[in-house]
Design a protein around this motif. Structure first.
Motif, PDB file in Angstrom:
ATOM      1  N   ASN A  29     -12.335 -21.183  17.206  1.00  0.00           N
ATOM      2  CA  ASN A  29     -11.587 -20.914  15.974  1.00  0.00           C
ATOM      3  C   ASN A  29     -11.443 -19.419  15.716  1.00  0.00           C
ATOM      4  O   ASN A  29     -11.586 -18.953  14.584  1.00  0.00           O
ATOM      5  N   GLY A  30     -11.189 -18.655  16.773  1.00  0.00           N
ATOM      6  CA  GLY A  30     -10.965 -17.225  16.656  1.00  0.00           C
ATOM      7  C   GLY A  30     -12.218 -16.374  16.611  1.00  0.00           C
ATOM      8  O   GLY A  30     -12.141 -15.150  16.647  1.00  0.00           O
ATOM      9  N   GLU A  31     -13.382 -16.994  16.564  1.00  0.00           N
ATOM     10  CA  GLU A  31     -14.650 -16.256  16.497  1.00  0.00           C
ATOM     11  C   GLU A  31     -15.291 -16.170  17.884  1.00  0.00           C
ATOM     12  O   GLU A  31     -15.498 -17.198  18.543  1.00  0.00           O
ATOM     13  N   SER A  32     -15.628 -14.951  18.287  1.00  0.00           N
ATOM     14  CA  SER A  32     -16.258 -14.760  19.599  1.00  0.00           C
ATOM     15  C   SER A  32     -17.649 -15.368  19.612  1.00  0.00           C
ATOM     16  O   SER A  32     -18.455 -15.125  18.722  1.00  0.00           O
ATOM     17  N   LYS A  33     -17.905 -16.175  20.632  1.00  0.00           N
ATOM     18  CA  LYS A  33     -19.236 -16.765  20.845  1.00  0.00           C
ATOM     19  C   LYS A  33     -19.946 -16.091  21.998  1.00  0.00           C
ATOM     20  O   LYS A  33     -21.078 -16.418  22.307  1.00  0.00           O
ATOM     21  N   THR A  70      -6.671 -15.922  21.184  1.00  0.00           N
ATOM     22  CA  THR A  70      -7.793 -16.492  20.426  1.00  0.00           C
ATOM     23  C   THR A  70      -7.374 -16.940  19.028  1.00  0.00           C
ATOM     24  O   THR A  70      -8.159 -17.571  18.331  1.00  0.00           O
ATOM     25  N   ASN A  71      -6.134 -16.643  18.637  1.00  0.00           N
ATOM     26  CA  ASN A  71      -5.630 -17.030  17.313  1.00  0.00           C
ATOM     27  C   ASN A  71      -4.946 -18.389  17.346  1.00  0.00           C
ATOM     28  O   ASN A  71      -4.279 -18.735  18.321  1.00  0.00           O
ATOM     29  N   TRP A  94     -14.348 -18.190  22.677  1.00  0.00           N
ATOM     30  CA  TRP A  94     -14.012 -18.066  21.267  1.00  0.00           C
ATOM     31  C   TRP A  94     -13.843 -19.479  20.719  1.00  0.00           C
ATOM     32  O   TRP A  94     -13.274 -20.350  21.371  1.00  0.00           O
TER      33      TRP A  94
END
Length: 160
Positions: free
Chosen positions: A115-119, A56-57, A113
């Motif tokens: 931009n690294g943020e979980s949706k 995810t990074n 995810w």
């Protein structure tokens, strides 16, 4: 008489299948006029095999993963699917601006995810806001943890 009836039923069935496929083609064409699809995703090996790092990074190296086309069938229980997408200058001849949503479909379900943020979780289809104020050339890292519960796994749709 029986042979003629079987022939007629077979003919009508084939006609019905042909008509359905034409409708499907028209719907797909119309959908493609109002959205932009993203193909050529990177896909991990089955998650039964450990991977090093966090997919995810942004800095994660997926260069050894293979490329996945939309609707391509995979024989995996689960995997990571990722792609960096870049917003175009225009959609349907109009400059891109305002809210942009990602429409995603995976067979059977997934977690997203951006931009690294979980949706979060989505069952088959998901609709996720990428931005409230789109700018041409803006980049987004899209990562899906795809889970399959039987049969082939597919990324069916990925569009804005």
């Amino acid at each position: 008489m029986k042979t003629s009836l079987c022939f007629l039923i077979s003919f009508l069935f084939q006609l019905m299948i042909f008509a359905q496929s034409n409708v499907d083609r028209v719907v797909k064409t119309l959908d493609s006029l109002r959205t932009i699809s993203f193909d050529d995703w990177k896909v991990s090996p089955d998650l039964k095999q450990p991977i090093s790092g966090d997919p995810t990074n942004f800095g994660f190296d997926d260069s050894k993963w293979f490329t996945l086309k939309l609707n391509e069938q995979l024989i995996l229980d689960s995997c990571w699917i990722r792609k960096e997408i870049i917003l175009p200058k225009q959609i349907l001849g109009r400059p891109i601006s305002g809210k942009v949503k990602l429409l995603i479909s995976v067979d059977d379900y997934g977690y997203l995810w951006v931009n690294g943020e979980s949706k979060g979780y989505f069952p088959w289809d998901g609709e996720f806001e990428l931005t409230k104020d789109a700018k041409p050339g803006e980049k987004f890292l899209i990562v899906i943890k795809a889970i399959n519960t039987g049969g082939p796994l597919r990324l069916i749709r990925a569009a804005i």
